[in-house]
Scaffold this active site. Structure first.
Site, PDB file in Angstrom:
ATOM      1  N   CYS A 220       7.523  44.482 -64.704  1.00  0.00           N
ATOM      2  CA  CYS A 220       8.885  44.041 -64.397  1.00  0.00           C
ATOM      3  C   CYS A 220       9.896  44.690 -65.343  1.00  0.00           C
ATOM      4  O   CYS A 220       9.827  44.486 -66.555  1.00  0.00           O
ATOM      5  CB  CYS A 220       8.916  42.516 -64.517  1.00  0.00           C
TER       6      CYS A 220
ATOM      7  N   CYS B 262      12.009  42.252 -67.363  1.00  0.00           N
ATOM      8  CA  CYS B 262      11.149  41.620 -68.376  1.00  0.00           C
ATOM      9  C   CYS B 262      11.046  42.503 -69.616  1.00  0.00           C
ATOM     10  O   CYS B 262      11.082  42.013 -70.746  1.00  0.00           O
ATOM     11  CB  CYS B 262       9.752  41.360 -67.830  1.00  0.00           C
TER      12      CYS B 262
END
Length: 102
Positions: A31, A34
Site C-alpha cells: 500500500c 501505508c
C-alpha cells in the site's frame, strides 16, 4: 522523549494494549499510502513521549484485523489502558497524529 516505531504481531498487540497508551498502525506492505504513513510515524515518534507506536501487518495478522474491526489500511487506533480512544483511516499528517495521541 522520542519513541521508536516497531512492528509487532497480533499476539504481541493483545498484550501491549492492556496497559498504557499505544498507537497502532495497521498497514499493508503493498500500500502506497501505508508506506508514506510509515515515514510520518517515524517523524511523529521523534516528537512524542509516553506512548508506544507500533505497526501491524494487515495481511499477516488476519485474526488481529478481525478482532479489532479493521476494515481497510492504513488504519490507526489509539488505545489507553486497553480501551480504544480514537481511530482514523487513511494517510494522516503529523499534527493530526500528535493530536490523536493527546
Amino acid at each position: 522523549m522520542a519513541v521508536e516505531v516497531r512492528e509487532i504481531n497480533g499476539e504481541e498487540l493483545d498484550q501491549l494494549v492492556k496497559q498504557g497508551k499505544v498507537l497502532v498502525d495497521f498497514y499493508s506492505k503493498t500500500c502506497g499510502p501505508c508506506k508514506m504513513l510509515g515515514f510520518v510515524l517515524k517523524d511523529v515518534a521523534k516528537s512524542v513521549g509516553g506512548v508506544e507506536i507500533v505497526t501491524v501487518d494487515f495481511d499477516a495478522n488476519k485474526e488481529a484485523v478481525e478482532k479489532y474491526g479493521v476494515e481497510s489500511y492504513p488504519t490507526m487506533i489509539v488505545f489507553n489502558d486497553g480501551q480504544e480512544v480514537t481511530r482514523v483511516k487513511g494517510l494522516q499528517q503529523k499534527p493530526k497524529i500528535i493530536n490523536m495521541i493527546g
